[in-house]
Write a protein that holds these residues in place. Structure first.
Motif, PDB file in Angstrom:
ATOM      1  N   ILE A   1       0.862  -1.186   0.000  1.00 46.87           N
ATOM      2  CA  ILE A   1       0.000   0.000   0.000  1.00 46.87           C
ATOM      3  C   ILE A   1       0.894   1.231   0.000  1.00 46.87           C
ATOM      4  N   HIS A   2       0.659   2.136  -0.946  1.00 50.01           N
ATOM      5  CA  HIS A   2       1.401   3.407  -1.002  1.00 50.01           C
ATOM      6  C   HIS A   2       0.468   4.463  -0.438  1.00 50.01           C
TER       7      HIS A   2
ATOM      8  N   LEU B   1      -3.604   3.629  -3.633  1.00 54.91           N
ATOM      9  CA  LEU B   1      -2.534   3.104  -4.488  1.00 54.91           C
ATOM     10  C   LEU B   1      -1.976   1.831  -3.856  1.00 54.91           C
ATOM     11  N   HIS B   2      -1.865   0.783  -4.664  1.00 50.98           N
ATOM     12  CA  HIS B   2      -1.403  -0.499  -4.116  1.00 50.98           C
ATOM     13  C   HIS B   2      -0.931  -1.391  -5.252  1.00 50.98           C
ATOM     14  N   TRP B   3      -0.276  -2.494  -4.891  1.00 55.62           N
ATOM     15  CA  TRP B   3       0.025  -3.560  -5.847  1.00 55.62           C
ATOM     16  C   TRP B   3       0.057  -4.873  -5.089  1.00 55.62           C
ATOM     17  N   PHE B   4       0.031  -5.981  -5.827  1.00 54.21           N
ATOM     18  CA  PHE B   4      -0.171  -7.293  -5.197  1.00 54.21           C
ATOM     19  C   PHE B   4       0.747  -8.337  -5.823  1.00 54.21           C
ATOM     20  N   ASN B   5       1.302  -9.191  -4.973  1.00 59.17           N
ATOM     21  CA  ASN B   5       2.089 -10.341  -5.439  1.00 59.17           C
ATOM     22  C   ASN B   5       1.630 -11.592  -4.695  1.00 59.17           C
TER      23      ASN B   5
ATOM     24  N   HIS C   1      -6.338   0.832 -12.599  1.00 58.83           N
ATOM     25  CA  HIS C   1      -5.844   2.058 -13.237  1.00 58.83           C
ATOM     26  C   HIS C   1      -4.381   2.182 -12.813  1.00 58.83           C
ATOM     27  N   TYR C   2      -3.476   2.215 -13.774  1.00 57.87           N
ATOM     28  CA  TYR C   2      -2.052   2.205 -13.436  1.00 57.87           C
ATOM     29  C   TYR C   2      -1.517   3.618 -13.252  1.00 57.87           C
ATOM     30  N   THR C   3      -0.647   3.773 -12.259  1.00 58.16           N
ATOM     31  CA  THR C   3      -0.003   5.080 -12.053  1.00 58.16           C
ATOM     32  C   THR C   3       1.224   5.217 -12.943  1.00 58.16           C
TER      33      THR C   3
ATOM     34  N   ASP D   1       6.763   0.529  -7.409  1.00 57.90           N
ATOM     35  CA  ASP D   1       6.747  -0.882  -7.008  1.00 57.90           C
ATOM     36  C   ASP D   1       8.088  -1.565  -7.245  1.00 57.90           C
ATOM     37  N   GLU D   2       8.855  -1.045  -8.211  1.00 55.87           N
ATOM     38  CA  GLU D   2      10.143  -1.695  -8.531  1.00 55.87           C
ATOM     39  C   GLU D   2      11.163  -1.507  -7.412  1.00 55.87           C
ATOM     40  N   ASN D   3      10.880  -0.591  -6.487  1.00 51.50           N
ATOM     41  CA  ASN D   3      11.818  -0.338  -5.386  1.00 51.50           C
ATOM     42  C   ASN D   3      11.636  -1.299  -4.217  1.00 51.50           C
ATOM     43  N   PHE D   4      10.629  -2.169  -4.317  1.00 53.86           N
ATOM     44  CA  PHE D   4      10.308  -3.013  -3.169  1.00 53.86           C
ATOM     45  C   PHE D   4      10.241  -4.480  -3.593  1.00 53.86           C
TER      46      PHE D   4
END
Ligand SMILES: [Fe+2]
Length: 185
Positions: free
Chosen positions: A110-111, A135-139, A161-163, A168-171
């Motif tokens: 979660i951002h 704002l979020h992403w999931f793995n 909806h993509y930002t 996300d590449e930093n984590f």
């Protein structure tokens, strides 16, 4: 039990009440649910939904959700990598993202509005509600398995909806209780 990591503070929480309080301060709901009667994690969807009917109905009333279903993802799911690639980049939805985990593991990042990034690893018994617009992403985790109840206000609203921020590449998607790195790409 979930694991919450507040990445910019290098702080990790594993106590459910502490996780719920910390996430609540960012507008994210976290609860632990127990079924009304014993149910196998591979039971048919109707049995799963029936065992958690009380919690589902309460949440529907609170959040205006109209439908609930059970999603089942495992390593052999056809098109799994393409499916995961839709959600492992920073995005938001016009719809709350509500998941109650039946089996397997998942890792939500979660951002927050304040700029902090939270990593929440969820497993069986965990309910998470990510409000619309967050704002979020999931793995997936190393077990590449998740079975979860989903609740929807309107299924049409659950389009990402993509930002395109690439934050996300930093984590690195690290899961702790599953003791594996995510292999999702
Ligand atoms: Fe999402």
């Amino acid at each position: 039990m979930a694991v919450l990591t507040i990445l910019n503070k290098d702080k990790r929480l594993t106590d459910a009440d502490e996780i719920a309080a910390s996430l609540a301060s960012h507008g994210i709901d976290y609860e632990r649910w127990t079924p009304s009667h014993p149910v196998s994690d591979d039971a048919p969807p109707d049995e799963i939904l029936n065992a958690y009917a009380r919690e589902i109905d309460e949440l529907k009333t609170r959040g205006g959700y109209v439908t609930a279903d059970v999603i089942d993802v495992h390593a052999a799911t056809p098109g799994l990598d393409a499916m995961l690639a839709k959600f492992n980049r920073e995005h938001w939805h016009d719809e709350d993202e509500v998941r109650f985990i039946i089996a397997g593991h998942g890792l939500f990042h979660i951002h927050t509005i304040s700029g902090a990034v939270l990593a929440i690893e969820v497993e069986a018994g965990d309910l998470i509600r990510v409000p619309r617009g967050t704002l979020h992403w999931f793995n997936l985790c190393g077990d590449r398995r998740i079975r979860a109840i989903r609740l929807f206000q309107d299924t049409a609203g659950w389009t990402p909806h993509y930002t395109e921020s690439r934050v996300d590449e930093n984590f690195l998607p690290v899961c702790f209780s599953a003791a594996h790195f995510s292999t999702a790409t």
